[in-house]
Design an enzyme around this catalytic site. Sequence first.
Site: not given
Ligand code: IVH
Length: 710
Positions: A52, A130, A132, A134, A241, A329, A423, A426, A441, A446
């Site tokens: 749709e 939140e 993070k 990547d 974010y 982290k 091999c 052997c 082998c 062996c």
């Molecule tokens: S806040 C001052 N929130 O992480 C704070 N960063 O080193 C600024 N990133 O490359 C970042 N998810 O792009 C914030 N929920 C999140 C995030 C986030 C990913 C990344 C951001 C930056 C690195 C911060």
Amino acid sequence: MTAKSASEITRSPTTEKEHFDARSRMEELREQIRYHNYHYYVLDDPEITDAEWDTLFQELKELEETHPEFVTPESPTQRVGAPPQEAFGIVEHREPLLSLGNAFDGDELRNWHRRAASLADRTDFALVTEPKIDGLAIALVYENGVLAQAGTRGDGRRGEDVTPNVRTIASAPLRLRGPSPAQFEVRGEVYIPKARFEEMNTERAQRGEPLFANPRNAAAGALRQLDPNVTAVRPLALAIYQLGWAAGTAPSTQWETMAWLREMGFPTTPDADRHLGLEETIVACEAWIPRRDSLPFDMDGVVVKVNEFAIQRQLGIIGREPRWAIAFKFPPSEATTLLTRIGVNVGRTGSLNPYAILEPVHVGGATVKLATLHNEDDIRRKDIREGDTVVVRRAGEVIPQVVGPILSRRPPRRRRWRMPKRCPACHTPVVRPEGEAMAYCVNPTCPAQVQRQLEHFVNRAAMDIDGLGEETIADLLENELITDAADLYRLRKSRKALLSLRGYKEKKVDKLLASIEASKERPLAAVIFALGIRHIGSEVAAILAQHFGHIDAIATARREELAAIDGIGPVIADSVVTWFAGKRNRAVIRKLRRAGIRLEEIGGGAREGPLAGGQFIVTGRLEALTRNQAEAALKRLGGSVGGGVSKKTTALIVGEAPGSKLQRAQELDIPIWDEARLLALLREHRLDPAPSRPLASGSILAALRPRRRI
Ligand code: IVH
């Protein structure tokens, strides 16, 4: 074209009306498409089907083709089509894009919080967590509700202007819904969802194109394309974010800001949460770790932010890191390291398994020195060469994988890797059967194969011999105390020789000999499994044991007879026939018989216990016990355990997701037991449900380790 249309308008009032209708229909369609995009990307709650949506989009496209004078740059149709650029322009960030400090555990979060609390002079402030994600940081500027500029992070102050590329991201709003500040900037992450990444790489492999190492690299490549039409076909996504800056009023907390941005149509970071206390926040951060692999995106941590902007301002920034936020982290699950050499390990069936020898690297919470490389084709497909710097990944599973090489870091003149012609253990010429990915082998004597076979023979699900680790087996082979598994049962006579080996004290030797002796009582299914016949796992071994009741009956069974058994197909049947046809294998059986190994299923009457004479089958996943433990428990209660459901089956013990055995048992009216019933019986007879003992060697990891002596 525009001029011509304009003259048409003046010429004919009807056309003018048509134009007016077309124009308002186009506005209406754009409005509808925006509305549905919002439901799809922001609310995650689409109201219409994709088909749709396509119809609306198509209608708008056709109208825009007939009336190009009414095309607006923020129309949903205008995501693609911008011409390639020579180079990226520069965007100056009005406020720098900051970095985040890291915390690697709860204590580091506590330290961060203590400092913030002392600066803010209070401890009761709310925190927001939140994921993070990547990907790559992006700053989007909106003017009068329309996307005006998109810039990469760059050095934090100046980034690259990637506006045409960001416009191709389906979830990036080109025009906002409802009221918004006249000018403002939002920040977020551009990324590729894991599933899209896999699809993309599969397609690239099919086209013979080089693969991307991970979603982040793929997203970076896509965003930094000079031709936005290339970006458009890459599955980029956006998660906002942060509010960078705004001309006009905005909410006073992070939590409310995210809700406010969602209202405008921005996809904000999913799964954010708000917490009142630090300890609750730590629990929330740690709860992400086990979920990590099952998320739709790659994340490398959790961002913890002070919710109130007033407190954020109070805490301020130090260097390039705000004091009001920190990244919790995760232990990284990917790392780069040097692949020094590709080794080849000989498996139990003679399969030649290549593996990577790496400069030790910390990944996913462990030091990795070796990683599996599967087979020659896989190495070629990924173009992995000795001396490459490679990306190593350690996901939920234990065995680390080499994702691929970093081509820009390849030293010159590195040659493609080839499977050795002989091999490594052997020196017998290697055979690669047609249509198979593995090379083998084919020498049955062996030494590497014999070592692997012995490791398998003694493992817990097989002959369950304690004290025979990899190194002990190697010692016995090297000192010619054994040449095959059956020789273990003659070791009693070599007690003196054993004691003369370095590190073999009386206690160790006696324990080992006792464990070997005890293994003679292992059930037929375990013996069959221990033989290490290709494709015969413990389940198939149990089916064979139950069906034939004696090793000689299996050894003389015809292929058709085997293939006709429930749970055994032609491949297994072939494998059994081939194995028993081998002269050397038949000699092993003779030796085992002479040594006194039981090569037949014991009859019901021979057993004692509450389940004596009964035949039981375990199916599905139990909660408290593993399959092996449940079967062992049934045997300790006097029952026999085995393979296919038949009229002779006394009861079927059923766990979760049982499959076809349950259906068959119901058809035959066989009693169905649950795990609780088995546990109750064990309790009643004062038997420990799961006596614990670690698995013997022979695990996949053991197989990955390079051998010292061969
Ligand atoms: S806040 C001052 N929130 O992480 C704070 N960063 O080193 C600024 N990133 O490359 C970042 N998810 O792009 C914030 N929920 C999140 C995030 C986030 C990913 C990344 C951001 C930056 C690195 C911060």
